[in-house]
Design a protein around this motif. Structure first.
Motif, PDB file in Angstrom:
ATOM      1  N   ASN A  28      -2.248   1.096   9.560  1.00 29.92           N
ATOM      2  CA  ASN A  28      -1.988   1.086   8.111  1.00 29.92           C
ATOM      3  C   ASN A  28      -2.880   2.078   7.371  1.00 29.92           C
ATOM      4  OD1 ASN A  28      -4.110  -1.031   8.772  1.00 29.92           O
ATOM      5  ND2 ASN A  28      -4.313  -0.916   6.563  1.00 29.92           N
ATOM      6  N   ARG A  29      -4.146   2.178   7.793  1.00 34.35           N
ATOM      7  CA  ARG A  29      -5.090   3.063   7.113  1.00 34.35           C
ATOM      8  C   ARG A  29      -4.657   4.526   7.293  1.00 34.35           C
ATOM      9  NH1 ARG A  29     -10.304   5.614   8.755  1.00 34.35           N
ATOM     10  NH2 ARG A  29      -9.504   5.234  10.840  1.00 34.35           N
ATOM     11  N   VAL A  30      -4.326   4.893   8.516  1.00 33.44           N
ATOM     12  CA  VAL A  30      -3.979   6.290   8.755  1.00 33.44           C
ATOM     13  C   VAL A  30      -2.562   6.603   8.273  1.00 33.44           C
ATOM     14  CG1 VAL A  30      -5.602   6.591  10.632  1.00 33.44           C
ATOM     15  CG2 VAL A  30      -3.276   5.835  11.158  1.00 33.44           C
ATOM     16  N   GLY A  31      -1.660   5.607   8.328  1.00 32.09           N
ATOM     17  CA  GLY A  31      -0.280   5.845   7.911  1.00 32.09           C
ATOM     18  C   GLY A  31      -0.183   6.242   6.451  1.00 32.09           C
ATOM     19  N   ALA A  32      -0.935   5.517   5.617  1.00 27.15           N
ATOM     20  CA  ALA A  32      -0.858   5.789   4.174  1.00 27.15           C
ATOM     21  C   ALA A  32      -1.484   7.138   3.811  1.00 27.15           C
ATOM     22  CB  ALA A  32      -1.549   4.664   3.403  1.00 27.15           C
ATOM     23  N   MET A  33      -2.150   7.772   4.764  1.00 24.34           N
ATOM     24  CA  MET A  33      -2.705   9.101   4.481  1.00 24.34           C
ATOM     25  C   MET A  33      -1.621  10.182   4.509  1.00 24.34           C
ATOM     26  SD  MET A  33      -6.311   8.930   6.581  1.00 24.34           S
ATOM     27  CE  MET A  33      -7.191  10.290   5.830  1.00 24.34           C
ATOM     28  N   PHE A  34      -0.445   9.861   5.075  1.00 22.23           N
ATOM     29  CA  PHE A  34       0.570  10.917   5.141  1.00 22.23           C
ATOM     30  C   PHE A  34       1.969  10.512   4.681  1.00 22.23           C
ATOM     31  CE2 PHE A  34       2.677   9.508   8.975  1.00 22.23           C
ATOM     32  CZ  PHE A  34       1.675   8.917   9.737  1.00 22.23           C
ATOM     33  N   ILE A  35       2.204   9.218   4.438  1.00 19.21           N
ATOM     34  CA  ILE A  35       3.526   8.851   3.916  1.00 19.21           C
ATOM     35  C   ILE A  35       3.391   7.656   2.967  1.00 19.21           C
ATOM     36  CG2 ILE A  35       4.186   7.318   5.848  1.00 19.21           C
ATOM     37  CD1 ILE A  35       6.565   9.748   4.021  1.00 19.21           C
ATOM     38  N   GLY A  36       4.088   7.736   1.863  1.00 15.65           N
ATOM     39  CA  GLY A  36       4.030   6.654   0.873  1.00 15.65           C
ATOM     40  C   GLY A  36       3.403   7.151  -0.415  1.00 15.65           C
ATOM     41  N   PRO A  37       2.092   6.906  -0.603  1.00 10.58           N
ATOM     42  CA  PRO A  37       1.441   7.360  -1.834  1.00 10.58           C
ATOM     43  C   PRO A  37       1.528   8.884  -1.964  1.00 10.58           C
ATOM     44  CG  PRO A  37       0.032   5.829  -0.621  1.00 10.58           C
ATOM     45  CD  PRO A  37       1.181   6.154   0.268  1.00 10.58           C
ATOM     46  N   LYS A  38       1.781   9.355  -3.195  1.00  4.78           N
ATOM     47  CA  LYS A  38       1.933  10.813  -3.374  1.00  4.78           C
ATOM     48  C   LYS A  38       0.578  11.509  -3.394  1.00  4.78           C
ATOM     49  CE  LYS A  38       6.392  11.205  -5.619  1.00  4.78           C
ATOM     50  NZ  LYS A  38       6.718   9.808  -5.944  1.00  4.78           N
ATOM     51  N   LYS A  39      -0.439  10.770  -3.795  1.00  8.89           N
ATOM     52  CA  LYS A  39      -1.779  11.364  -3.844  1.00  8.89           C
ATOM     53  C   LYS A  39      -2.745  10.563  -2.974  1.00  8.89           C
ATOM     54  CE  LYS A  39      -1.654  13.343  -8.479  1.00  8.89           C
ATOM     55  NZ  LYS A  39      -1.455  14.706  -8.032  1.00  8.89           N
ATOM     56  N   VAL A  40      -3.496  11.281  -2.168  1.00 14.80           N
ATOM     57  CA  VAL A  40      -4.521  10.655  -1.328  1.00 14.80           C
ATOM     58  C   VAL A  40      -5.865  11.305  -1.660  1.00 14.80           C
ATOM     59  CG1 VAL A  40      -5.341  10.413   1.057  1.00 14.80           C
ATOM     60  CG2 VAL A  40      -2.917  10.092   0.539  1.00 14.80           C
ATOM     61  N   ILE A  41      -6.872  10.467  -1.838  1.00 16.77           N
ATOM     62  CA  ILE A  41      -8.217  10.995  -2.061  1.00 16.77           C
ATOM     63  C   ILE A  41      -9.101  10.509  -0.917  1.00 16.77           C
ATOM     64  CG2 ILE A  41     -10.186  11.122  -3.633  1.00 16.77           C
ATOM     65  CD1 ILE A  41      -8.277  10.271  -5.914  1.00 16.77           C
ATOM     66  N   VAL A  42      -9.667  11.451  -0.187  1.00 16.01           N
ATOM     67  CA  VAL A  42     -10.547  11.127   0.945  1.00 16.01           C
ATOM     68  C   VAL A  42     -11.985  11.401   0.524  1.00 16.01           C
ATOM     69  CG1 VAL A  42     -11.180  11.766   3.312  1.00 16.01           C
ATOM     70  CG2 VAL A  42      -8.754  11.708   2.634  1.00 16.01           C
ATOM     71  N   VAL A  43     -12.847  10.420   0.696  1.00 16.57           N
ATOM     72  CA  VAL A  43     -14.270  10.608   0.393  1.00 16.57           C
ATOM     73  C   VAL A  43     -15.020  10.598   1.721  1.00 16.57           C
ATOM     74  CG1 VAL A  43     -16.267   9.699  -0.860  1.00 16.57           C
ATOM     75  CG2 VAL A  43     -13.964   9.389  -1.805  1.00 16.57           C
ATOM     76  N   ALA A  44     -15.862  11.611   1.940  1.00 12.94           N
ATOM     77  CA  ALA A  44     -16.528  11.713   3.245  1.00 12.94           C
ATOM     78  C   ALA A  44     -17.928  12.284   3.119  1.00 12.94           C
ATOM     79  CB  ALA A  44     -15.701  12.601   4.181  1.00 12.94           C
ATOM     80  N   GLY A  45     -18.866  11.662   3.811  1.00 10.17           N
ATOM     81  CA  GLY A  45     -20.235  12.182   3.869  1.00 10.17           C
ATOM     82  C   GLY A  45     -20.342  13.359   4.831  1.00 10.17           C
ATOM     83  N   LEU A  46     -21.477  14.042   4.777  1.00  2.42           N
ATOM     84  CA  LEU A  46     -21.719  15.207   5.642  1.00  2.42           C
ATOM     85  C   LEU A  46     -21.678  14.844   7.122  1.00  2.42           C
ATOM     86  CD1 LEU A  46     -24.802  16.872   3.925  1.00  2.42           C
ATOM     87  CD2 LEU A  46     -22.398  17.555   3.770  1.00  2.42           C
ATOM     88  N   THR A  93       0.826  -1.214   0.000  1.00  2.00           N
ATOM     89  CA  THR A  93       0.000   0.000   0.000  1.00  2.00           C
ATOM     90  C   THR A  93       0.860   1.263   0.000  1.00  2.00           C
ATOM     91  OG1 THR A  93      -1.785  -1.059   1.197  1.00  2.00           O
ATOM     92  CG2 THR A  93      -1.658   1.308   1.416  1.00  2.00           C
ATOM     93  N   PHE A  94       1.946   1.188   0.781  1.00  2.00           N
ATOM     94  CA  PHE A  94       2.776   2.388   0.953  1.00  2.00           C
ATOM     95  C   PHE A  94       3.587   2.724  -0.299  1.00  2.00           C
ATOM     96  CE2 PHE A  94       1.616   1.189   5.207  1.00  2.00           C
ATOM     97  CZ  PHE A  94       1.349   2.416   5.793  1.00  2.00           C
ATOM     98  N   LEU A  95       3.601   1.807  -1.250  1.00  2.00           N
ATOM     99  CA  LEU A  95       4.326   2.057  -2.504  1.00  2.00           C
ATOM    100  C   LEU A  95       3.380   2.444  -3.642  1.00  2.00           C
ATOM    101  CD1 LEU A  95       6.720  -1.036  -2.326  1.00  2.00           C
ATOM    102  CD2 LEU A  95       7.240   1.329  -1.691  1.00  2.00           C
ATOM    103  N   SER A  96       2.115   2.586  -3.360  1.00  2.00           N
ATOM    104  CA  SER A  96       1.159   2.862  -4.449  1.00  2.00           C
ATOM    105  C   SER A  96       1.198   4.335  -4.855  1.00  2.00           C
ATOM    106  CB  SER A  96      -0.247   2.424  -4.045  1.00  2.00           C
ATOM    107  OG  SER A  96      -0.627   3.078  -2.879  1.00  2.00           O
ATOM    108  N   ASP A  97       0.636   4.615  -6.053  1.00  2.00           N
ATOM    109  CA  ASP A  97       0.603   6.001  -6.557  1.00  2.00           C
ATOM    110  C   ASP A  97      -0.511   6.806  -5.874  1.00  2.00           C
ATOM    111  OD1 ASP A  97       2.554   5.491  -8.660  1.00  2.00           O
ATOM    112  OD2 ASP A  97       0.976   4.290  -9.611  1.00  2.00           O
ATOM    113  N   ILE A  98      -1.639   6.151  -5.743  1.00  2.00           N
ATOM    114  CA  ILE A  98      -2.830   6.845  -5.224  1.00  2.00           C
ATOM    115  C   ILE A  98      -3.435   6.004  -4.108  1.00  2.00           C
ATOM    116  CG2 ILE A  98      -5.139   7.728  -5.818  1.00  2.00           C
ATOM    117  CD1 ILE A  98      -4.168   7.888  -8.747  1.00  2.00           C
ATOM    118  N   TYR A  99      -3.796   6.669  -3.029  1.00  2.00           N
ATOM    119  CA  TYR A  99      -4.417   5.970  -1.903  1.00  2.00           C
ATOM    120  C   TYR A  99      -5.804   6.555  -1.661  1.00  2.00           C
ATOM    121  CZ  TYR A  99      -5.106   4.261   2.853  1.00  2.00           C
ATOM    122  OH  TYR A  99      -5.612   3.660   3.965  1.00  2.00           O
ATOM    123  N   LEU A 100      -6.787   5.685  -1.551  1.00  2.00           N
ATOM    124  CA  LEU A 100      -8.157   6.137  -1.304  1.00  2.00           C
ATOM    125  C   LEU A 100      -8.562   5.797   0.125  1.00  2.00           C
ATOM    126  CD1 LEU A 100     -10.008   4.812  -4.489  1.00  2.00           C
ATOM    127  CD2 LEU A 100      -8.836   6.980  -4.175  1.00  2.00           C
TER     128      LEU A 100
END
Ligand code: SF4
Length: 218
Positions: A126-144, A99-106
């Motif tokens: 692992n879920r929170v780690g990849a939000m700040f190190i590893g993948p260069k782009k992170v996309i977060v999807v969140a409801g109201l 996961t930490f080597l991927s281009d995009i993390y969702l």
């Protein structure tokens, strides 16, 4: 603003809330945008994923509800989905490392504060780690439903709402699964071990937050 059951006052309130939150997220150097519903969120994410890229996901109910997990399996990408059912613990671990080597993390998120911070609590990290190190782009999807006024409310949201429900969902033997209330337990099966707040955009990671005009996830 999506959802048919909202009163006009709720719709008005959510519009103001989304405005404040997006402005604050941008001030903290996150990309932030609003889409009215799951379908629009699906399209927004899909168009950001070029063929041939390596894309990974953490555990997220939201991504499944939006239809992304099924759709990504069919894309011409290298899709890393460690939490997919039926894998051995060793296989899960090996995929988490990739996961930490991927281009995009969702990812989803446990809370977004109106002053523009993302707050998450994790069992293994692992879920929170990849939000700040590893993948260069992170996309977060969140409801109201993920928007809260401030960090105090974000922490309360985890204790009072998210933690017990996630523990139940994951079949953990924790006190909150008996009572429905967090007791800040010392159970070996505790899921609330690592708290991560993205206060500003991480130095090496671009984070886009897609706020969806519906309630999604827990
Ligand atoms: S700390 Fe323990 S009791 Fe509280 S929500 Fe997490 S797992 Fe449940």
């Amino acid at each position: 603003m999506g959802g048919t059951k909202m009163s006009q006052w709720q719709t008005w309130f959510h519009e103001k809330q989304v405005e404040r939150t997006i402005k604050a997220l941008k001030k903290n150097s996150f990309e932030a945008l609003f889409v009215p519903d799951s379908k629009a969120a699906f399209e927004e994410v899909m168009k950001r994923i070029p063929d041939g890229t390596t894309v990974s996901v953490g555990g997220s109910i939201t991504l499944g509800q939006v239809g992304l997990l099924d759709a990504l399996e069919k894309r011409k990408i290298n899709f890393i989905f460690p939490m997919k059912q039926g894998k051995t613990p060793e296989e899960v671990h090996a995929l988490i490392q990739k996961t930490f080597l991927s281009d995009i993390y969702l990812s989803g998120t446990n809370a977004i504060t109106e002053d523009g911070k993302l707050f998450n609590v994790d069992a293994t990290g692992n879920r929170v780690g990849a939000m700040f190190i590893g993948p260069k782009k992170v996309i977060v999807v969140a409801g109201l439903n993920k928007i809260v006024p401030d960090m105090e409310a974000a922490e309360e949201r985890i204790r009072w709402w998210v933690g017990p429900q996630n523990a139940k969902r994951l079949n953990r033997k924790t006190p909150c699964v008996e009572t429905g209330v967090c007791s800040d337990c010392s159970s070996p099966e505790r899921i609330c071990n690592i708290n991560v707040t993205l206060r500003k955009k991480p130095s090496r990671t671009d984070v886009a937050v897609i706020l969806v005009g519906e309630n999604l996830g827990i």
